[in-house]
Design a protein around this motif. Structure first.
Motif, PDB file in Angstrom:
ATOM      1  N   LEU B 649       0.836  -1.215   0.000  1.00 15.33           N
ATOM      2  CA  LEU B 649       0.000   0.000   0.000  1.00 15.33           C
ATOM      3  C   LEU B 649       0.866   1.258   0.000  1.00 15.33           C
ATOM      4  CD1 LEU B 649      -2.928   1.376   0.527  1.00 15.33           C
ATOM      5  CD2 LEU B 649      -1.901   1.799   2.748  1.00 15.33           C
ATOM      6  N   VAL B 650       1.859   1.287   0.880  1.00 15.74           N
ATOM      7  CA  VAL B 650       2.699   2.486   1.006  1.00 15.74           C
ATOM      8  C   VAL B 650       3.398   2.781  -0.317  1.00 15.74           C
ATOM      9  CG1 VAL B 650       4.797   3.356   2.140  1.00 15.74           C
ATOM     10  CG2 VAL B 650       2.970   2.327   3.511  1.00 15.74           C
ATOM     11  N   ASN B 651       3.966   1.745  -0.937  1.00 11.77           N
ATOM     12  CA  ASN B 651       4.618   1.941  -2.241  1.00 11.77           C
ATOM     13  C   ASN B 651       3.623   2.412  -3.298  1.00 11.77           C
ATOM     14  OD1 ASN B 651       7.098   1.191  -1.228  1.00 11.77           O
ATOM     15  ND2 ASN B 651       7.006  -0.906  -1.990  1.00 11.77           N
ATOM     16  N   SER B 652       2.404   1.886  -3.209  1.00 12.78           N
ATOM     17  CA  SER B 652       1.384   2.253  -4.200  1.00 12.78           C
ATOM     18  C   SER B 652       0.970   3.704  -4.024  1.00 12.78           C
ATOM     19  CB  SER B 652       0.169   1.345  -4.076  1.00 12.78           C
ATOM     20  OG  SER B 652       0.537   0.029  -4.385  1.00 12.78           O
ATOM     21  N   LEU B 653       0.789   4.109  -2.792  1.00 14.30           N
ATOM     22  CA  LEU B 653       0.433   5.511  -2.546  1.00 14.30           C
ATOM     23  C   LEU B 653       1.565   6.434  -2.996  1.00 14.30           C
ATOM     24  CD1 LEU B 653      -1.320   5.297   0.960  1.00 14.30           C
ATOM     25  CD2 LEU B 653      -2.404   5.876  -1.217  1.00 14.30           C
ATOM     26  N   ALA B 654       2.796   5.998  -2.741  1.00 14.50           N
ATOM     27  CA  ALA B 654       3.955   6.823  -3.145  1.00 14.50           C
ATOM     28  C   ALA B 654       3.991   6.973  -4.664  1.00 14.50           C
ATOM     29  CB  ALA B 654       5.245   6.193  -2.635  1.00 14.50           C
ATOM     30  N   ALA B 655       3.719   5.877  -5.384  1.00 16.01           N
ATOM     31  CA  ALA B 655       3.744   5.932  -6.854  1.00 16.01           C
ATOM     32  C   ALA B 655       2.627   6.826  -7.372  1.00 16.01           C
ATOM     33  CB  ALA B 655       3.620   4.519  -7.421  1.00 16.01           C
ATOM     34  N   LEU B 656       1.438   6.699  -6.792  1.00 15.84           N
ATOM     35  CA  LEU B 656       0.317   7.558  -7.208  1.00 15.84           C
ATOM     36  C   LEU B 656       0.657   9.021  -6.980  1.00 15.84           C
ATOM     37  CD1 LEU B 656      -3.013   5.941  -5.900  1.00 15.84           C
ATOM     38  CD2 LEU B 656      -2.359   6.347  -8.278  1.00 15.84           C
ATOM     39  N   TRP B 732       0.182   6.713   7.473  1.00 12.94           N
ATOM     40  CA  TRP B 732      -0.670   5.521   7.627  1.00 12.94           C
ATOM     41  C   TRP B 732      -0.671   5.047   9.084  1.00 12.94           C
ATOM     42  CZ3 TRP B 732      -4.336   2.200   7.044  1.00 12.94           C
ATOM     43  CH2 TRP B 732      -4.244   0.946   7.651  1.00 12.94           C
ATOM     44  N   GLU B 733       0.522   4.919   9.668  1.00 14.71           N
ATOM     45  CA  GLU B 733       0.622   4.377  11.029  1.00 14.71           C
ATOM     46  C   GLU B 733      -0.071   5.304  12.033  1.00 14.71           C
ATOM     47  OE1 GLU B 733       1.432   1.481  11.772  1.00 14.71           O
ATOM     48  OE2 GLU B 733       2.661   0.751  10.122  1.00 14.71           O
ATOM     49  N   ASN B 734       0.117   6.599  11.845  1.00 16.22           N
ATOM     50  CA  ASN B 734      -0.536   7.530  12.778  1.00 16.22           C
ATOM     51  C   ASN B 734      -2.053   7.427  12.677  1.00 16.22           C
ATOM     52  OD1 ASN B 734       1.826   8.414  13.854  1.00 16.22           O
ATOM     53  ND2 ASN B 734       1.980  10.237  12.565  1.00 16.22           N
ATOM     54  N   PHE B 735      -2.534   7.239  11.457  1.00 19.24           N
ATOM     55  CA  PHE B 735      -3.989   7.073  11.273  1.00 19.24           C
ATOM     56  C   PHE B 735      -4.440   5.732  11.859  1.00 19.24           C
ATOM     57  CE2 PHE B 735      -6.975   4.691   8.545  1.00 19.24           C
ATOM     58  CZ  PHE B 735      -8.145   5.333   8.919  1.00 19.24           C
ATOM     59  N   PHE B 736      -3.805   4.675  11.454  1.00 12.26           N
ATOM     60  CA  PHE B 736      -4.252   3.318  11.804  1.00 12.26           C
ATOM     61  C   PHE B 736      -4.207   3.076  13.318  1.00 12.26           C
ATOM     62  CE2 PHE B 736      -2.934  -1.406  11.770  1.00 12.26           C
ATOM     63  CZ  PHE B 736      -4.249  -1.823  11.892  1.00 12.26           C
ATOM     64  N   CYS B 737      -3.109   3.477  13.929  1.00  8.59           N
ATOM     65  CA  CYS B 737      -2.948   3.192  15.359  1.00  8.59           C
ATOM     66  C   CYS B 737      -4.016   3.912  16.188  1.00  8.59           C
ATOM     67  CB  CYS B 737      -1.543   3.562  15.833  1.00  8.59           C
ATOM     68  SG  CYS B 737      -0.288   2.499  15.098  1.00  8.59           S
TER      69      CYS B 737
END
Lengths: 87, 904
Positions: B649-656, B732-737
């Motif tokens: 996901l992180v790589n995908s968001l970075a590419a987008l 992501w981590e700040n949101f998810f946690c």
């Protein structure tokens, strides 16, 4: 004396579905191979007085306390069944 | 012949040679450290290696027969009676050479179905029950899960053996009874009853769609409702079975007819204590049957040494049937018995022995001092335990056992950590536990070091030696990070500093709460740790983050199935922020629906299928008179939200962000077209490889997407200490946690984030289209939660550690980082020191978990081609070690492709 397959013999302990160990010899043997003539049969439902066959791999346990009597199947090992009685 | 991606890139001058920090030798290099077990253990291991996973009906039959007789009884009593009868009728199976005995079922590697939990999955595929399971979505993942084709997996029926769920062999003679028993539970199982009531959740239809699209991997309440927790052996060790019954009898008399101010469940204490007595009597009979079998074997055996051993087994069992153990071997037998008893009570993976070396230490210390046992004899017993634990199977569906567990049952044994007073808890027995991990290299129990700066250096260096066996254990878990998490999560339940230190890992990587209890042996008091928390990794299971992104891009529709999963958002997604915000909304919708439906499943479980044995082992059930279902455990806030596919996901968001929004190199519309068209490549299942490099370009696609795919692959990637992408991870981590704590478990506690992939990155990848980072359709996601995507971490291991440590890992129950290193990079003492330095660096940065595959990738490639030559090869996947041949191809491909570090 009737022929006994290893998987129906008292001194056979299954390793898995196809083989096990013959406790008398310590050897690994195939479950469906015939055991030597003098081998004792394993207590199984099919050898029990309380088992009434119904169909090929199914039956009733007359020793069951349920009403109606609970089913049983011939191949189940019954060494721990307190109601087991040899036919 | 279609061109593979690696060839396409080679033509463009880009190597997919996934070696970093040097070049591996041309020749295959074996692992450095190898030692042999004791001869008797070797014989038993040889049996295991040639054993098929086998299941039968015995426990199922007796449980059902008894349960069905008591339909008007109070549920906890009905359950206890069923358990008692099932244990009392389990046929003992003792194998020559064993010293520690007892098995789950009467096979070396046996298990049995529990239709009271779920019955549809093992019916024939044309059966209406299985079809019903497919409709619900609870069997969808089975279609994307594959077991390894070797080892003990019975993947196909043969002769008189029927393959169930692609893994378990069942004798033909047992099948009619197995199906009849399953049908007796139709409409009564936790699965069926749970489904009846979860349908009352207003958004149930969304839940079905989520499951069918494999956004979520599987339900929680009836699949593996317990586990990923630490068992507690204290009460049987301190009081023995007779002592527990006596205690329950006394407490029963004390509470009979009294509510004691608790009008809701105060009266239930009477029934609970009665259930404890009934279930314990069942265990005693089970032990007694084994003792009788050992006596019988003694009589028929001619070999004098073996006769003596059977006699010894019988004596020990006859003693522990009633009394607390007196010696090391009696205590070991007692905990083996208890461990198996709990595993037979429910479908469980990850019932961890926890800090077993600290639990058994009192017996070890006194036996060694008295000369009753030698260290070599102790080592032999520890080796035997490894055969026993590796033989533990769990009967569950293909999706669960294959897709998630890879056949593993995660009996995690922890060493190290701190004692009650904050000092290193390492003892001499724990050195031997590590040693046994070398001499008896088998997957179970997997080993974990609870790392603290206070642990002795020679102990840590020994742990490095074990890692260099290439077994994938011990993993390193950070005590400091875990303790911060525990304080935050369990402070509300009164956890104090002492209890914080009693933690251990339940399952592969789940930080689990514990307590200290005083064990008395020959007048001496020892404080031993043990589990005191409910199961973890329950609640919201494995949500596929890349799949949620896919549905964000495609307006709530799953492009693979064409089905609408979420309400369309109808947004233009004109900015990166809009994508991110919408992703979070779909994520939250997923969590919300799954939390509600799974709460209902677990609630049915707690009403009809509650743990009795596991409950009374855990403090403070016996004291309170309440079992797990009535919050009898000291710590109950253990439910979580599990993520999967973090780095993809992180790589995908970075590419987008980079390609579509920042650099505007491509429109979102074109990116979506490319994703739908899989960048011009075939689907991974068609190619039958799940590794990115091996994907084949379609002839009809020519070079339509080549340029864009190249850019997607070159977009910033996690694992390189690059702020652009690491900031996305941090967001992501700040949101998810924070978000995970918004969902409430049925026990009334806030959930928390759990970040392990187990094996879900295989099947979840299989059900996900290409992703904006250039990953292709059907290929496996990045392993674990902090491992880099294969071949994308190109700046060395310390850069990877920096990326992983971007966020505060104490906010989560766990995180996972696995690294593959060539054996030459860790050779000798210097190599061990470097590996320890690397580990320590990560721990000091606050990383929670790190583990290594010390293996030459060429060995893995050869093992995939010639599995017969590698029956013994073990690898680390996510949070566990497993035999290579028993792992599905999707995960094997990821492991082969993973970056191999040539230097640390």
């Amino acid at each position: 004396m009737e022929k006994v397959l290893y998987r129906d013999a008292r001194n056979y302990v299954p390793i898995d579905v196809i083989k096990g160990i013959d406790h008398l010899t310590g050897q690994t043997v195939m479950a469906d191979k015939e055991a030597p003539k003098d081998y004792e049969a394993m207590p199984k439902c099919k050898n029990c007085n309380s088992f009434k066959a119904e169909g090929e791999q199914m039956g009733i346990c007359e020793g069951s306390m349920s009403d109606p009597k609970f089913f049983a199947y011939p191949d189940m090992v019954a060494v721990t069944c307190e109601m087991y009685a040899n036919k | 012949m279609a061109k593979k991606l690696k060839e396409v890139l080679a033509d463009a001058g880009i190597s997919m040679d996934l070696q970093s920090g040097g070049k591996a030798p041309e020749m295959m290099v074996d692992r450095e450290v190898k030692r042999a077990p004791h001869p008797r253990v070797k014989k038993l291991k040889d049996i295991y290696m040639d054993t098929l996973s086998s299941a039968n009906d015995e426990f199922t039959y007796w449980y059902t027969r008894e349960y069905m007789m008591h339909d008007s009884e109070i549920p906890v009593i009905r359950r206890a009676k069923a358990l008692k009868t099932a244990f009392a009728h389990s046929t003992p199976a003792i194998y020559p050479g064993e010293l520690l005995v007892m098995r789950k079922a009467s096979y070396f590697r046996g298990s049995f179905p529990m239709p009271w939990l779920s019955e549809g999955f093992y019916m024939a595929h044309e059966d209406e029950f299985y079809q019903e399971a497919l409709k619900r979505g609870s069997a969808s993942v089975d279609e994307h899960s594959k077991f390894g084709q070797g080892g003990g997996n019975v993947t196909k029926s043969f002769g008189k053996v029927v393959s169930i769920a692609g893994k378990f062999g069942v004798r033909q003679e047992e099948i009619p009874a197995m199906l009849k028993l399953a049908k007796m539970w139709y409409g009564k199982s936790v699965d069926d009853l749970g489904n009846k009531y979860e349908k009352m959740v207003p958004e149930y239809k969304t839940k079905e769609q989520i499951m069918r699209s494999i956004i979520c991997m599987f339900d929680s309440g009836y699949t593996l409702p317990q586990g990923r927790e630490v068992i507690n052996y204290y009460y049987p060790l301190e009081y023995g079975f007779d002592g527990i019954i006596k205690m329950a009898e006394e407490l029963k008399a004390k509470v009979a007819g009294k509510a004691d101010g608790d009008g809701m469940v105060g009266m239930n204490r009477l029934y609970n204590y009665e259930a404890v007595i009934i279930a314990t009597q069942g265990l005693q009979k089970w032990v007694n049957n084994y003792a009788k079998e050992a006596r019988r074997l003694d009589k028929i055996t001619k070999d004098p040494k073996q006769k003596e051993e059977y006699k010894g087994i019988a004596e020990r069992l006859e003693w522990i049937e009633h009394n607390p153990p007196r010696t090391f071997i009696e205590a070991f037998q007692m905990i083996e018995t208890i461990h198996l008893a709990v595993l037979n009570e429910d479908a469980i993976s990850g019932m961890s022995p926890g800090r077993m070396g600290q639990v058994l230490y009192p017996y070890f210390e006194q036996d060694i001092e008295a000369g009753r046992i030698t260290e070599d004899e102790v080592l032999e017993l520890l080796e035997l335990d490894r055969v026993a634990k590796t033989s533990i199977d769990c009967f569950a569906s293909t999706g669960v056992v294959g897709g998630v567990l890879s056949g593993n049952t995660f009996n995690n044994l922890c060493v190290g950590g701190l004692d009650k007073d904050g000092q290193s808890a390492v003892n001499r027995l724990e050195y031997l536990i590590l040693e046994a991990g070398i001499t008896m290299a088998m997957p179970q129990p997997t080993l974990s070091v609870l790392y603290d700066e206070k642990l002795p250096e020679d102990f840590l260096m020994l742990a490095m030696e074990v890692i260099k066996c290439g077994t994938g254990y011990p993993a390193f878990m950070n005590s400091r990070t875990a303790q911060e998490f525990l304080t935050k999560q369990y402070g509300v339940e009164g956890m104090n500093l002492e209890d914080v230190r009693a933690w251990a890992i339940g399952g592969c990587l789940e930080t689990s709460p514990g307590v200290w209890k005083p064990l008395h042996l020959n007048g001496k008091e020892y404080w031993i740790p043990g589990g005191a928390g409910q199961p973890t990794s329950v609640g919201v299971h494995f949500i596929s983050m890349p799949k949620v992104l896919e549905l964000t891009l495609f307006n709530g529709v799953d492009p693979r199935t064409g089905e609408k999963v979420y309400e369309p958002h109808n947004k233009k997604l004109g900015t990166y922020e809009e994508v991110w915000e919408q992703f979070k909304l779909y994520w939250q919708k997923t969590c919300e629906v799954l939390a509600l439906t799974n709460n209902i499943q677990h609630d049915i479980w707690r009403k009809n299928n509650m743990a009795v044995i596991n409950s009374y082992l855990k403090p403070d059930c016996l004291d309170k008179g309440h079992l797990i279902n009535e919050l009898g455990y000291r710590y109950n806030g253990t439910f979580s939200v599990e993520s999967a596919g973090t780095i993809t996901l992180v790589n995908s968001l970075a590419a987008l962000k980079k390609l579509v929004y920042d650099d505007k190199e491509v429109s979102l519309k074109t990116m979506k077209e490319a994703i739908k068209d899989n960048f011009g490549f075939k689907d991974a299942r068609e190619v039958n490889s799940f590794s990115l490099a091996d994907q084949e370009i379609r002839e009809d696609a020519a070079d339509k997407w080549e340029k864009l795919h190249f850019k997607a692959l070159q977009a910033p990637k996690y694992g390189n200490d690059e702020k652009y992408v690491d900031d996305i991870l941090l967001a992501w981590e700040n949101f998810f946690c924070e978000d995970a704590t918004k969902y409430e478990s049925l026990y009334g506690f806030k959930m928390y984030p759990c970040q392990i992939s187990v094996s879900t990155h295989g099947p979840m990848g299989s059900a996900t289209l290409a992703t904006p980072d250039g990953r292709l359709s059907g290929t496996t996601f990045a392993d674990a939660s902090m491992s880099a995507f294969p071949g994308t971490d190109r700046n060395g291991p310390y850069a990877l550690l920096n990326s992983a440590a971007t966020w505060d890992q104490a906010k989560s129950q766990n995180s996972q980082l696995n690294i593959k290193i060539h054996p030459t990079a860790t050779r000798g003492i210097e190599g061990s020191k470097k590996l320890l330095d690397l580990t320590r660096a990560y721990m000091r940065k606050g990383g929670f978990h790190i583990q290594y595959n010390i293996v030459d990738s060429k060995v893995l490639q050869d093992a995939q081609k010639n599995p017969r030559n590698y029956r013994d090869l073990m690898v680390r996947v996510a949070g566990f070690t497993q035999y290579w041949v028993e792992i599905g191809k999707a995960v094997q491909d990821e492991l082969i492709a993973r970056t191999e570090y040539e230097g640390v």
